[in-house]
Design a protein around this motif. Structure first.
Motif, PDB file in Angstrom:
ATOM      1  N   ASN A   1     -14.597  61.573  -4.067  1.00 30.12           N
ATOM      2  CA  ASN A   1     -16.262  62.529  -3.401  1.00 30.12           C
ATOM      3  C   ASN A   1     -16.591  60.961  -3.679  1.00 30.12           C
ATOM      4  O   ASN A   1     -17.724  60.556  -2.654  1.00 30.12           O
ATOM      5  CB  ASN A   1     -16.086  63.358  -3.958  1.00 30.12           C
ATOM      6  CG  ASN A   1     -15.684  64.734  -3.841  1.00 30.12           C
ATOM      7  OD1 ASN A   1     -14.867  64.695  -2.805  1.00 30.12           O
ATOM      8  ND2 ASN A   1     -15.413  65.541  -4.525  1.00 30.12           N
ATOM      9  N   ARG A   2     -16.672  60.535  -4.737  1.00 33.64           N
ATOM     10  CA  ARG A   2     -18.299  59.486  -4.946  1.00 33.64           C
ATOM     11  C   ARG A   2     -17.314  58.492  -5.746  1.00 33.64           C
ATOM     12  O   ARG A   2     -16.963  58.534  -6.841  1.00 33.64           O
ATOM     13  CB  ARG A   2     -19.280  60.325  -5.512  1.00 33.64           C
ATOM     14  CG  ARG A   2     -19.784  59.227  -6.435  1.00 33.64           C
ATOM     15  CD  ARG A   2     -21.464  59.910  -6.833  1.00 33.64           C
ATOM     16  NE  ARG A   2     -21.037  60.184  -7.775  1.00 33.64           N
ATOM     17  CZ  ARG A   2     -21.670  61.031  -8.374  1.00 33.64           C
ATOM     18  NH1 ARG A   2     -21.756  62.219  -7.470  1.00 33.64           N
ATOM     19  NH2 ARG A   2     -21.312  62.005  -9.752  1.00 33.64           N
TER      20      ARG A   2
ATOM     21  N   LYS B   1     -10.291  54.322  -3.593  1.00 35.41           N
ATOM     22  CA  LYS B   1     -12.281  54.856  -3.266  1.00 35.41           C
ATOM     23  C   LYS B   1     -12.465  55.540  -2.532  1.00 35.41           C
ATOM     24  O   LYS B   1     -11.770  56.383  -2.446  1.00 35.41           O
ATOM     25  CB  LYS B   1     -12.866  53.737  -2.021  1.00 35.41           C
ATOM     26  CG  LYS B   1     -12.293  51.952  -2.649  1.00 35.41           C
ATOM     27  CD  LYS B   1     -12.595  50.869  -1.947  1.00 35.41           C
ATOM     28  CE  LYS B   1     -12.262  49.432  -2.775  1.00 35.41           C
ATOM     29  NZ  LYS B   1     -12.143  48.224  -2.165  1.00 35.41           N
ATOM     30  N   CYS B   2     -13.651  56.471  -2.071  1.00 39.89           N
ATOM     31  CA  CYS B   2     -14.673  57.437  -2.104  1.00 39.89           C
ATOM     32  C   CYS B   2     -14.038  57.531   0.096  1.00 39.89           C
ATOM     33  O   CYS B   2     -13.765  56.294   0.202  1.00 39.89           O
ATOM     34  CB  CYS B   2     -15.569  56.930  -1.608  1.00 39.89           C
ATOM     35  SG  CYS B   2     -16.812  58.604  -1.028  1.00 39.89           S
TER      36      CYS B   2
END
Length: 184
Positions: free
Chosen positions: A135-136, A151-152
């Protein structure tokens, strides 16, 4: 805020009694000391993720079995009301969103890793898949000998019956959803 220590302790006591096991026997099956198990049952100890996995694996129950509450048709979860399980020198926080349900056979967590956190997870029982959705931030997953950089927005699914590691190699917090599906 939910008192997960109390819920975990109550559920540990319930499964132990259902299986007609003494604390000594549970300690033998799980590798967790009798004293620690007794503290958990009384709600006096906040078990780590690793300790809960040892108990779940030894008793052959889901990880979030220990966080289950009564059934409701609608469950609304407010992130700020969830007390996280803290691990890896307080650098990993596990927020149990939806504990295991026998009908659905999955559980969902939000996990946050602080900068430079490295959390190694031992193999889980056969028939268990993990789904990770970032998510982040950026997450490095090591599954067996293979390394994956997520990655996100990226996601990965794997059988969790081998050692795996969640790693944040950056200077920023990483947050991801962890869905654990029990095939059997």
């Amino acid at each position: 805020m939910k008192d997960f220590n109390f819920i975990i302790g109550k559920n540990l006591n319930n499964i132990r009694k259902q299986k007609n096991l003494s604390l000594d026997k549970v300690a033998l099956l799980t590798g967790v000391s009798k004293a620690m198990l007794a503290q958990i049952e009384r709600g006096n100890s906040s078990p780590t993720v690793t300790t809960l996995w040892k108990i779940a694996t030894g008793l052959n129950v889901s990880f979030s079995y220990f966080m289950e509450e009564k059934f409701s048709e609608v469950i609304y979860v407010t992130y700020n009301d969830i007390k996280p399980i803290i691990e890896s020198d307080k650098k990993m926080r596990v927020y149990p969103l939806f504990p295991y349900d026998n009908k659905r056979r999955f559980e969902i967590f939000t996990i946050e890793l602080q900068p430079r956190c490295n959390h190694e997870s031992p193999p889980h029982n056969d028939g268990l898949e993990e789904y990770i959705i970032v998510n982040r931030g950026e997450l490095e997953m090591i599954i067996g000998q293979d390394v994956y950089k997520l990655k996100c927005g990226d996601a990965i699914r794997y059988l969790a019956n081998k050692p795996h590691c969640y790693r944040n190699t950056t200077n920023n917090t990483v947050s991801f959803q962890n869905i654990i599906y029990y095939l059997k």
